[in-house]
Design a protein around this motif. Structure first.
Motif, mmCIF file in Angstrom:
data_model
loop_
_atom_site.group_PDB
_atom_site.id
_atom_site.type_symbol
_atom_site.label_atom_id
_atom_site.label_comp_id
_atom_site.label_asym_id
_atom_site.label_seq_id
_atom_site.Cartn_x
_atom_site.Cartn_y
_atom_site.Cartn_z
ATOM 1 N N GLU A 257 0.816 -1.210 0.000
ATOM 2 C CA GLU A 257 0.000 0.000 0.000
ATOM 3 C C GLU A 257 0.853 1.263 0.000
ATOM 4 O O GLU A 257 0.448 2.295 -0.532
ATOM 5 C CB GLU A 257 -0.946 0.006 1.209
ATOM 6 C CG GLU A 257 -2.098 -0.966 1.089
ATOM 7 C CD GLU A 257 -3.230 -0.614 2.038
ATOM 8 O OE1 GLU A 257 -3.127 0.425 2.723
ATOM 9 O OE2 GLU A 257 -4.212 -1.376 2.091
ATOM 10 N N ARG A 258 2.036 1.188 0.599
ATOM 11 C CA ARG A 258 2.876 2.390 0.659
ATOM 12 C C ARG A 258 3.321 2.852 -0.724
ATOM 13 O O ARG A 258 3.728 4.007 -0.893
ATOM 14 C CB ARG A 258 4.101 2.127 1.540
ATOM 15 C CG ARG A 258 5.044 1.070 0.995
ATOM 16 C CD ARG A 258 6.254 0.863 1.900
ATOM 17 N NE ARG A 258 7.177 -0.135 1.368
ATOM 18 C CZ ARG A 258 7.047 -1.433 1.539
ATOM 19 N NH1 ARG A 258 6.019 -1.895 2.255
ATOM 20 N NH2 ARG A 258 7.926 -2.279 1.008
ATOM 21 N N GLU A 259 3.273 1.967 -1.710
ATOM 22 C CA GLU A 259 3.691 2.325 -3.062
ATOM 23 C C GLU A 259 2.546 2.910 -3.885
ATOM 24 O O GLU A 259 2.775 3.359 -5.014
ATOM 25 C CB GLU A 259 4.230 1.089 -3.793
ATOM 26 C CG GLU A 259 5.471 0.481 -3.157
ATOM 27 C CD GLU A 259 5.952 -0.740 -3.921
ATOM 28 O OE1 GLU A 259 5.316 -1.068 -4.953
ATOM 29 O OE2 GLU A 259 6.942 -1.358 -3.498
ATOM 30 N N LEU A 260 1.344 2.941 -3.331
ATOM 31 C CA LEU A 260 0.169 3.358 -4.087
ATOM 32 C C LEU A 260 -0.271 4.758 -3.687
ATOM 33 O O LEU A 260 -0.069 5.187 -2.545
ATOM 34 C CB LEU A 260 -0.987 2.379 -3.859
ATOM 35 C CG LEU A 260 -0.707 0.903 -4.150
ATOM 36 C CD1 LEU A 260 -1.940 0.070 -3.805
ATOM 37 C CD2 LEU A 260 -0.314 0.694 -5.604
ATOM 38 N N SER A 261 -0.883 5.454 -4.627
ATOM 39 C CA SER A 261 -1.502 6.739 -4.319
ATOM 40 C C SER A 261 -2.846 6.490 -3.643
ATOM 41 O O SER A 261 -3.314 5.351 -3.535
ATOM 42 C CB SER A 261 -1.702 7.543 -5.602
ATOM 43 O OG SER A 261 -2.690 6.919 -6.418
#
Length: 548
Positions: free
Chosen positions: A150-154
């Motif tokens: 999730e940290r890689e997603l906007s």
């Protein structure tokens, strides 16, 4: 095809003096209203009934009304191919593969129907295939995002990510959702799933006389008004088309007028072109509203909002003063798809989208639309128009704001008027090939107005590619020594919120808010560096003066 229905529609079309296919399309758009009302009243605790009902109506439209049996096979191949790839291919390249294969399949379909099956331009499956490609490619990206941390997603990607593959029946109902089957609008699977399980609606089930009532808020009045709006646009289009048409500007009589008249004639001509789209999209949106899918939460006063799948904002488009507003308010769901699944995806991680991302997006849009040269002339020119629009907002508009960029200056109203005229004439010039389609006729029309659009665009590109840009930047820094890009961004965001009411800031999807924050932080870092540089220079100057 149902023979009796086809005979009745053909007879009606002959009486009205029109082709039967546009009449069939209008019939399906209007039929979707009572069918959506019926679908909404199916038991909430039995969603399988909604799925089967939806698929049955879509089959009736494609087979019973339009007799597109071969087209149904095309749609099934495209949709199930994307589903199989999402299920069995775990590679991060999976969504790219689905996108490329889906677009190539669509282009092959365009070629096949344009050259072999349907050279006269009658109703075929390509329109529904275009909508389907938006859904399948978005679905592939949503599945791929669900496999990423999730940290890689906007924020938008997290909201639309699919952590588990949905059942195939749910997926088929999504891609064959009958209110948007033929002309859109498109939407992501996560939104459809929330509509299907009713989690979209933020109110508990109510009761009437001890019996449960549906959770979907009432939308009949809103849908009826939207349908009436669509009918009005279609009526205006029918009434004005004999006067304003592509044939009129390509005829010999057009050249009897002076060039100024010819240039400004493109403006109302372009408005008439758009009326057809305003009407069809408004009717499709009204059906989606009646089904409940258009629900978008409640405003501050507790009133239901029904703009989730809004595809066009005619008032904002016709009064738009910059290319940003025009692109944002036209074919809005397609633009969201292009932005979320092309523009931002082709941009390397950690970098801001630039001209190459813009050009790739416009080329993808042209490829998606079809094979006609006019599409490519329009979208490539549109890429230059958008870039020049950025130049105008960045290097010209600030001179008409207050020195600290916090509000409009005394001449801002005149700048707004000139911008409105310029951008409307610019879009009127740019979209002519999109309607004319042919390369020779498109170039002939542009020549009749002295290629004024390209002259302006290329002149701006040349000017802002030279030292003039640095000179303007210096003047802006000198004019507003305490201002930064952050001030302008804040001002733009506030003005956008005031104009758009409850629309997202800047009128763009939530994903751009994250980019906006990142851009603000980067601008602040640059500003601090500039301040430190100025301080260092000041200290060196003072030391030189002291030593002298």
């Amino acid at each position: 095809m149902i023979a009796a229905l086809d005979k009745a529609l053909q007879g009606t079309a002959d009486q009205l003096g029109m082709d039967v296919d546009p009449l069939k399309l209008m019939v399906t758009l209007f039929a979707s209203y009572p069918l959506c009302g019926l679908m909404k009243r199916l038991p909430d605790d039995r969603p399988v009934l909604k799925k089967l009902f939806c698929l049955s109506v879509s089959a009736f439209y494609l087979l019973g009304v339009f007799d597109l049996g071969e087209g149904v096979r095309t749609l099934l191949v495209c949709s199930m191919g994307a589903y199989a790839a999402a299920k069995y291919v775990r590679s991060p390249w999976m969504p790219w593969a689905v996108f490329v294969v889906s677009m190539l399949h669509l282009m092959a379909n365009h070629l096949y129907h344009a050259w072999y099956v349907n050279p006269d331009g009658k109703m075929d499956i390509t329109g529904a295939h275009m909508v389907l490609v938006m859904k399948t490619t978005a679905f592939a990206w949503n599945v791929a995002d669900g496999r990423r941390p999730e940290r890689e997603l906007s924020a938008l990607q997290r909201d639309r990510a699919l952590r588990a593959l949905p059942p195939v029946l749910d997926y088929l109902t999504y891609v064959f959702f009958f209110p948007s089957l033929l002309i859109g609008p498109s939407f992501d699977f996560a939104e459809f799933a929330r509509w299907l399980d009713l989690s979209m609606f933020d109110e508990p089930a109510r009761t009437r006389g001890g019996k449960p009532r549906r959770r979907i808020p009432r939308s009949g009045r809103v849908a009826t008004l939207k349908a009436a709006e669509g009918v009005l646009y279609v009526a205006l289009w029918v009434a004005l088309t004999p006067t304003f048409s592509a044939e009129a500007v390509l005829g010999d009589g057009f050249m009897t007028h002076n060039v100024v008249y010819r240039i400004f004639f493109l403006w109302p001509l372009n408005i008439v072109y758009r009326l057809k789209y305003y009407g069809a999209w408004s009717l499709a949106e009204g059906a989606c509203i009646l089904s409940g899918l258009g629900y978008n939460g409640r405003d501050d006063k507790g009133r239901a909002r029904w703009d989730r799948v809004r595809n066009i904002d005619p008032v904002r488009f016709e009064t738009g003063q910059n290319t940003f507003t025009l692109l944002e308010k036209w074919n809005m769901n397609t633009n969201k798809w292009l932005k979320s699944y092309v523009y931002l995806r082709v941009t390397p991680a950690g970098r801001k989208p630039g001209f190459r991302s813009t050009m790739a997006t416009f080329c993808a849009s042209a490829f998606w639309h079809g094979i006609h040269p006019g599409y490519y002339l329009t979208f490539v020119t549109g890429a230059f128009m958008q870039t020049c629009g950025k130049y105008s907002r960045r290097y010209i508009r600030p001179f008409f704001l207050t020195p600290d960029l916090s509000g409009p200056g005394p001449y801002k109203r005149y700048f707004d008027f000139v911008s409105w005229v310029a951008v409307q004439l610019g879009i009127a010039y740019t979209v002519q090939p999109f309607v004319i389609l042919g390369f020779y006729d498109s170039m002939r029309l542009w020549a009749r107005v002295w290629f004024y659009g390209h002259v302006v665009l290329f002149s701006m590109m040349i000017v802002f590619s030279t030292g003039v840009r640095k000179t303007i930047e210096g003047r802006l820094r000198e004019r507003s020594k305490t201002a930064s890009k952050l001030d302008q961004i804040k001002y733009e965001a506030e003005q956008s919120r005031m104009r758009a009411g409850h629309s997202p800031a800047l009128g763009i999807p939530d994903t751009d808010l994250d980019e906006l924050r990142e851009g603000v932080e980067e601008d602040m870092r640059e500003l601090r560096k500039d301040i430190e540089t100025l301080r260092a220079r000041s200290r060196r100057t003072q030391s030189k003066i002291a030593s002298a």
